[in-house]
Design a protein around this motif. Structure first.
Motif, PDB file in Angstrom:
ATOM      1  N   GLY A 144     -11.514  -0.647 -20.742  1.00 35.97           N
ATOM      2  CA  GLY A 144     -11.941   0.477 -20.050  1.00 35.97           C
ATOM      3  C   GLY A 144     -11.565   0.788 -18.555  1.00 35.97           C
ATOM      4  O   GLY A 144     -11.460   1.544 -17.940  1.00 35.97           O
ATOM      5  N   ARG A 168      -8.522  -0.468 -17.068  1.00 37.41           N
ATOM      6  CA  ARG A 168      -7.133  -0.095 -16.941  1.00 37.41           C
ATOM      7  C   ARG A 168      -7.185   1.564 -17.151  1.00 37.41           C
ATOM      8  O   ARG A 168      -6.616   2.421 -16.394  1.00 37.41           O
ATOM      9  CB  ARG A 168      -6.317  -0.672 -17.704  1.00 37.41           C
ATOM     10  N   ALA A 169      -8.090   2.029 -18.235  1.00 39.81           N
ATOM     11  CA  ALA A 169      -8.098   3.514 -18.326  1.00 39.81           C
ATOM     12  C   ALA A 169      -8.848   4.177 -17.311  1.00 39.81           C
ATOM     13  O   ALA A 169      -8.236   5.261 -16.891  1.00 39.81           O
ATOM     14  CB  ALA A 169      -8.799   3.637 -19.880  1.00 39.81           C
ATOM     15  N   SER A 190      -6.738   5.054 -14.125  1.00 39.37           N
ATOM     16  CA  SER A 190      -5.742   6.402 -14.244  1.00 39.37           C
ATOM     17  C   SER A 190      -6.242   7.702 -14.671  1.00 39.37           C
ATOM     18  O   SER A 190      -5.857   8.781 -14.669  1.00 39.37           O
ATOM     19  CB  SER A 190      -4.782   6.144 -15.465  1.00 39.37           C
ATOM     20  N   VAL A 191      -7.554   7.841 -14.566  1.00 39.54           N
ATOM     21  CA  VAL A 191      -8.380   9.006 -14.619  1.00 39.54           C
ATOM     22  C   VAL A 191      -8.133  10.043 -13.581  1.00 39.54           C
ATOM     23  O   VAL A 191      -8.294   9.543 -12.322  1.00 39.54           O
ATOM     24  CB  VAL A 191      -9.911   8.565 -14.952  1.00 39.54           C
TER      25      VAL A 191
END
Length: 129
Positions: free
Chosen positions: A56, A58-59, A62-63
């Motif tokens: 989560g 890493r995600a 890039s949000v």
């Protein structure tokens, strides 16, 4: 960049020493928060644990609406449940954060650019992750 740790924080078997609160602008002036506990000897190591040890993390890096990742030394369940972070936006679109009730030396806010930069450097140094 060369990292000074012998064992990366996400590979350590030790208790968590920091908390991270991810702040994301969800539109209409609303900010969503998500908190997690992390390992590390300093805020940068804790952010590295977040980015490399938690999919989560890493995600979140890039949000599109990422405002900041705020790292705090110590674990406080109440702080994680309702972080005392006030977020405001200027007319130019820049975000301002205010953290209440803690020693400023215990809190570090990482901007989206800083988060992305660290993630890029970590992926370069640890390509198999």
């Amino acid at each position: 960049m060369t990292f000074t740790w012998k064992t990366p924080p996400w590979q350590r078997h030790e208790d968590c020493t920091h908390m991270a609160v991810t702040l994301v602008h969800t539109g209409g002036g609303n900010i969503a928060t998500s908190a997690t506990s992390l390992r590390g000897h300093d805020p940068t190591e804790a952010l590295a644990d977040f980015l490399m040890g938690d999919p989560g993390g890493r995600a979140a890096a890039s949000v599109p609406g990422l405002v900041a990742v705020v790292v705090r030394r110590g674990i406080d369940v109440m702080w994680m449940a309702q972080p005392p972070i006030q977020v405001s936006s200027s007319a130019s679109g820049e975000w301002t954060l205010a953290v209440h009730g803690v020693d400023e030396a215990d809190v570090t806010a990482f901007s989206p650019d800083q988060v992305q930069d660290l993630l890029t450097r970590l992926r370069t140094a640890y390509p198999s992750r």
